[in-house]
Design an enzyme around this catalytic site. Structure first.
Site, PDB file in Angstrom:
ATOM      1  N   LYS A  68      69.098  56.276  28.733  1.00  0.00           N
ATOM      2  CA  LYS A  68      69.626  56.648  27.412  1.00  0.00           C
ATOM      3  C   LYS A  68      71.155  56.538  27.375  1.00  0.00           C
ATOM      4  CE  LYS A  68      70.600  60.915  26.599  1.00  0.00           C
ATOM      5  NZ  LYS A  68      71.619  61.792  26.057  1.00  0.00           N
ATOM      6  N   ASN A  69      71.815  57.087  28.377  1.00  0.00           N
ATOM      7  CA  ASN A  69      73.277  57.140  28.299  1.00  0.00           C
ATOM      8  C   ASN A  69      73.940  55.781  28.528  1.00  0.00           C
ATOM      9  OD1 ASN A  69      73.186  59.783  27.566  1.00  0.00           O
ATOM     10  ND2 ASN A  69      73.573  60.596  29.622  1.00  0.00           N
TER      11      ASN A  69
ATOM     12  N   CYS B   1      79.213  71.864  21.444  1.00  0.00           N
ATOM     13  CA  CYS B   1      77.768  71.758  21.336  1.00  0.00           C
ATOM     14  C   CYS B   1      77.138  72.769  22.268  1.00  0.00           C
ATOM     15  CB  CYS B   1      77.300  70.345  21.623  1.00  0.00           C
ATOM     16  SG  CYS B   1      77.264  69.985  23.348  1.00  0.00           S
TER      17      CYS B   1
ATOM     18  N   ARG C 285      83.504  70.616  25.054  1.00  0.00           N
ATOM     19  CA  ARG C 285      83.540  69.159  25.069  1.00  0.00           C
ATOM     20  C   ARG C 285      84.709  68.535  24.293  1.00  0.00           C
ATOM     21  NH1 ARG C 285      77.410  67.120  24.853  1.00  0.00           N
ATOM     22  NH2 ARG C 285      78.221  65.439  26.108  1.00  0.00           N
ATOM     23  N   PRO C 286      85.922  68.761  24.770  1.00  0.00           N
ATOM     24  CA  PRO C 286      87.089  68.135  24.134  1.00  0.00           C
ATOM     25  C   PRO C 286      87.081  66.616  24.312  1.00  0.00           C
ATOM     26  CG  PRO C 286      87.721  69.188  26.198  1.00  0.00           C
ATOM     27  CD  PRO C 286      86.271  69.529  25.966  1.00  0.00           C
ATOM     28  N   ILE C 287      87.874  65.917  23.485  1.00  0.00           N
ATOM     29  CA  ILE C 287      87.950  64.452  23.647  1.00  0.00           C
ATOM     30  C   ILE C 287      89.405  63.992  23.832  1.00  0.00           C
ATOM     31  CG2 ILE C 287      85.794  63.977  22.407  1.00  0.00           C
ATOM     32  CD1 ILE C 287      87.687  62.906  20.151  1.00  0.00           C
ATOM     33  N   ASP C 288      90.221  64.910  24.364  1.00  0.00           N
ATOM     34  CA  ASP C 288      91.640  64.587  24.551  1.00  0.00           C
ATOM     35  C   ASP C 288      91.857  63.355  25.436  1.00  0.00           C
ATOM     36  OD1 ASP C 288      90.514  66.630  26.382  1.00  0.00           O
ATOM     37  OD2 ASP C 288      92.381  66.329  27.465  1.00  0.00           O
ATOM     38  N   GLN C 289      90.993  63.142  26.413  1.00  0.00           N
ATOM     39  CA  GLN C 289      91.196  62.004  27.324  1.00  0.00           C
ATOM     40  C   GLN C 289      90.892  60.666  26.633  1.00  0.00           C
ATOM     41  OE1 GLN C 289      92.691  62.501  30.367  1.00  0.00           O
ATOM     42  NE2 GLN C 289      92.801  64.534  29.431  1.00  0.00           N
TER      43      GLN C 289
ATOM     44  N   ASP D 221      73.276  66.925  34.523  1.00  0.00           N
ATOM     45  CA  ASP D 221      72.071  66.720  33.697  1.00  0.00           C
ATOM     46  C   ASP D 221      70.783  67.031  34.458  1.00  0.00           C
ATOM     47  OD1 ASP D 221      73.726  65.971  31.659  1.00  0.00           O
ATOM     48  OD2 ASP D 221      73.341  63.821  31.822  1.00  0.00           O
TER      49      ASP D 221
ATOM     50  N   ILE E 200      80.765  71.094  35.622  1.00  0.00           N
ATOM     51  CA  ILE E 200      81.138  70.119  34.585  1.00  0.00           C
ATOM     52  C   ILE E 200      81.229  70.768  33.190  1.00  0.00           C
ATOM     53  CG2 ILE E 200      80.582  67.872  33.538  1.00  0.00           C
ATOM     54  CD1 ILE E 200      80.990  67.595  36.545  1.00  0.00           C
TER      55      ILE E 200
ATOM     56  N   ARG F 206      65.426  63.895  22.048  1.00  0.00           N
ATOM     57  CA  ARG F 206      66.684  63.130  22.001  1.00  0.00           C
ATOM     58  C   ARG F 206      66.771  62.167  23.181  1.00  0.00           C
ATOM     59  NH1 ARG F 206      71.906  66.535  20.441  1.00  0.00           N
ATOM     60  NH2 ARG F 206      72.677  64.446  20.839  1.00  0.00           N
TER      61      ARG F 206
HETATM   62  C1  EPZ Z   1      78.219  62.334  29.379  1.00  0.00           C
HETATM   63  O1  EPZ Z   1      78.800  63.217  28.443  1.00  0.00           O
HETATM   64  C2  EPZ Z   1      76.740  62.324  29.095  1.00  0.00           C
HETATM   65  N1  EPZ Z   1      76.523  61.845  27.746  1.00  0.00           N
HETATM   66  C3  EPZ Z   1      76.170  63.719  29.299  1.00  0.00           C
HETATM   67  O2  EPZ Z   1      74.769  63.619  29.154  1.00  0.00           O
HETATM   68  C4  EPZ Z   1      76.485  64.212  30.708  1.00  0.00           C
HETATM   69  O3  EPZ Z   1      76.083  65.554  30.834  1.00  0.00           O
HETATM   70  C5  EPZ Z   1      77.982  64.105  30.989  1.00  0.00           C
HETATM   71  O4  EPZ Z   1      78.438  62.744  30.720  1.00  0.00           O
HETATM   72  C6  EPZ Z   1      78.350  64.422  32.426  1.00  0.00           C
HETATM   73  O5  EPZ Z   1      77.682  63.556  33.300  1.00  0.00           O
HETATM   74  C7  EPZ Z   1      76.478  60.546  27.505  1.00  0.00           C
HETATM   75  O6  EPZ Z   1      76.595  59.720  28.390  1.00  0.00           O
HETATM   76  C8  EPZ Z   1      76.221  60.129  26.102  1.00  0.00           C
HETATM   77  P1  EPZ Z   1      82.247  63.844  30.194  1.00  0.00           P
HETATM   78  P2  EPZ Z   1      80.359  63.177  28.197  1.00  0.00           P
HETATM   79  O7  EPZ Z   1      83.269  63.293  29.255  1.00  0.00           O
HETATM   80  O8  EPZ Z   1      80.818  61.785  28.290  1.00  0.00           O
HETATM   81  C9  EPZ Z   1      85.616  67.233  30.099  1.00  0.00           C
HETATM   82  C10 EPZ Z   1      72.614  64.348  28.535  1.00  0.00           C
HETATM   83  O9  EPZ Z   1      71.920  65.369  28.698  1.00  0.00           O
HETATM   84  N2  EPZ Z   1      86.354  66.373  29.170  1.00  0.00           N
HETATM   85  O10 EPZ Z   1      81.995  63.132  31.472  1.00  0.00           O
HETATM   86  O11 EPZ Z   1      80.647  63.949  26.956  1.00  0.00           O
HETATM   87  C11 EPZ Z   1      84.338  67.789  29.516  1.00  0.00           C
HETATM   88  O12 EPZ Z   1      84.570  68.931  28.725  1.00  0.00           O
HETATM   89  C12 EPZ Z   1      74.092  64.475  28.290  1.00  0.00           C
HETATM   90  O13 EPZ Z   1      72.155  63.183  28.529  1.00  0.00           O
HETATM   91  C13 EPZ Z   1      87.634  66.722  28.795  1.00  0.00           C
HETATM   92  O14 EPZ Z   1      88.168  67.748  29.185  1.00  0.00           O
HETATM   93  O15 EPZ Z   1      80.863  64.024  29.426  1.00  0.00           O
HETATM   94  C14 EPZ Z   1      83.528  68.067  30.742  1.00  0.00           C
HETATM   95  O16 EPZ Z   1      83.911  69.281  31.288  1.00  0.00           O
HETATM   96  C15 EPZ Z   1      74.582  65.739  27.808  1.00  0.00           C
HETATM   97  N3  EPZ Z   1      88.306  65.881  27.934  1.00  0.00           N
HETATM   98  C16 EPZ Z   1      83.952  66.945  31.687  1.00  0.00           C
HETATM   99  O17 EPZ Z   1      85.182  66.457  31.195  1.00  0.00           O
HETATM  100  C17 EPZ Z   1      87.759  64.717  27.477  1.00  0.00           C
HETATM  101  O18 EPZ Z   1      88.440  64.002  26.709  1.00  0.00           O
HETATM  102  C18 EPZ Z   1      82.982  65.788  31.804  1.00  0.00           C
HETATM  103  O19 EPZ Z   1      82.605  65.350  30.503  1.00  0.00           O
HETATM  104  C19 EPZ Z   1      86.472  64.384  27.866  1.00  0.00           C
HETATM  105  C20 EPZ Z   1      85.775  65.225  28.726  1.00  0.00           C
END
Ligand code: EPZ
Length: 430
Positions: A22-23, A117, A122-126, A305, A327, A397
């Protein structure tokens, strides 16, 4: 409201085929709009998240033809809108991959800002930091992230946290930026590698995916491609743990065993047998489960996950286990539900201290999110009596035909929609 009705107690036995990841599919579908030529993608899982992303793509003019259940043909030569509406992002966060894809191709994109969520903030600053480093203006107005620029230029980008989403989004935009981009501290997950392979198959020049330094030489255009998505590591891991928890014997087929190493290692540690072949893993659980400690980490560490699934298993093990979630800050919400089934788990901050019990007992419970929902189903499969799981939309989902695959392994599980159907199930299973 649809629910899963489960009568626990049957060991899962047999073979199960794992679908496409899926991802990986979410990233690859989004990236497919970066060319005007037609792209054929195989092994797309037919799950709610991929289907919503496809609808989001169609809403801006992408033509998506489903050749069969798992094959889609995508043509993005007639995109008429660069804004992804709020509705889609509310249903599926990964619609924000269209930000990187559209920014790369058209130098402009607007996508609703995703909120927090069920598993955390889940910030997106990066993601934003990466786009800015490539020369894009990024602003947030009226709930939208608006990003645009005349010219995208390669740059050296260090991600402050290892983020799958930021690595994917920045990689897509950088693919069509002028010059060279280096992403340091990149995520190494199999789906990051799959996206890079897909983009390379369209003419991109990406090296190092799967390590923490990804090097991208920008290209001015991408071309059509035919590509098959990798198997889903987490779906596979979920069935592996289902075998462990139900004292079963399951051959999990169509997998890449290398992607499952951290999961197999933990199963071995708690006393299961794990046999690997080229594209399958067999899990046999014939002894009482032992306790262990686990910390979730970015790949190749133990995946977040899979955290709820291993907690369900350790909840039935001999002794005390400690699971640390490193995480997401809010990923133990399901523990209350598991406690209602008899588990003995104390959560302190990001740590769960689990005292194994000898059995779970069936209860009415609610799936709080995708992976926790699947884990609670596994708990129900091992429990004494009947378990009813609500809010299975979360499970759908990311798991295609979950209950059907479980039935084929001998589980007594049905999807029910009314009280009458539930009563019928109860009568049937006795
Ligand atoms: C991906 O989410 C997956 N989703 C998630 O799968 C998975 O749990 C996660 O990676 C970790 O492996 C998809 O691939 C669609 P991250 P993502 O950015 O990309 C922090 C599932 O069940 N962070 O790797 O959102 C964040 O808060 C799902 O299939 C920042 O601080 O995860 C977290 O603590 C749910 N700033 C860490 O990094 C940012 O800009 C890792 O998050 C981005 C992330």
């Amino acid at each position: 409201m649809e629910q899963y009705a489960i009568k626990g107690g049957n060991p899962l036995v047999g073979e199960v085929e794992i679908g496409g990841a899926k991802n990986a599919a979410l990233a690859i579908l989004a990236a497919a709009i970066m060319t005007d030529e037609t792209v054929l993608i195989e092994n797309v899982p037919d799950v709610r998240d991929t289907n919503v992303l496809i609808q989001a793509m169609e809403s801006i003019g992408v033509i998506v033809n489903r050749i069969d259940r798992h094959t889609v043909k995508i043509n993005a030569s007639h995109i008429h809108d660069l804004t992804i509406e709020d509705d889609y992002i509310k249903k599926i966060r990964a619609s924000y991959y269209l930000l990187g894809a559209l920014l790369g191709k058209y130098r402009k994109a607007e996508v609703s800002l995703p909120g927090g969520c069920n598993i955390g903030l889940r910030p997106i600053d990066q993601h934003i930091k990466g786009f800015r480093a490539l020369g894009a203006n990024v602003r947030i107005e009226h709930g939208l992230i608006i990003t645009e620029t005349e010219e995208l230029k390669g740059n050296h980008i260090y991600l402050d946290v290892v983020s799958v989403g930021a690595t994917i989004n920045v990689m897509m935009a950088a693919t069509m930026a002028a010059g060279k981009t280096t992403i340091e501290n990149a995520a190494k997950e199999p789906h990051v590698v799959d996206l890079a392979n897909f983009l390379n198959s369209m003419g991109a020049d990406i090296k190092g995916a799967g390590t923490d330094v990804i090097r991208i030489k920008g290209v001015s255009r991408l071309h059509g491609s035919e590509y098959t998505i990798i198997p889903d590591q987490i779906e596979a891991g979920t069935f592996m743990f289902a075998a462990a928890v139900t004292k079963g014997d399951v051959m999990v087929k169509n997998v890449i065993p290398k992607h499952l190493e951290s999961i197999s290692a933990k199963l071995l540690e708690i006393g299961c047998e794990v046999e690997e072949s080229d594209d399958a893993v067999r899990v046999v659980s014939s002894k009482p489960l032992g306790h262990t400690h686990v910390k979730t980490l970015p790949y190749p560490g133990f995946p977040t996950d899979m955290q709820p699934q291993i907690v369900v298993a350790l909840g039935l093990s001999l002794g005390t286990s400690i699971v640390t979630e490193s995480i997401f800050e809010n990923r133990f919400k399901y523990v209350d539900e598991l406690t209602r089934m008899g588990a003995s788990i104390k959560v302190e901050g990001n740590t769960a201290i689990i005292d194994g019990v000898t059995r779970y007992t069936g209860a009415s419970i609610t799936a709080p999110d995708l992976r926790a929902g699947a884990a609670l189903v596994i708990a129900g499969l091992s429990a004494e009596g009947i378990t009813v799981v609500d809010d299975i939309k979360f499970i759908e989902r990311g798991y295609e035909d979950f209950h059907i695959k479980l039935q084929s392994l001998g589980a007594q599980i049905e999807k029910v929609d009314t009280e009458r159907e539930l009563q019928k199930f109860k009568l049937k299973v006795g």
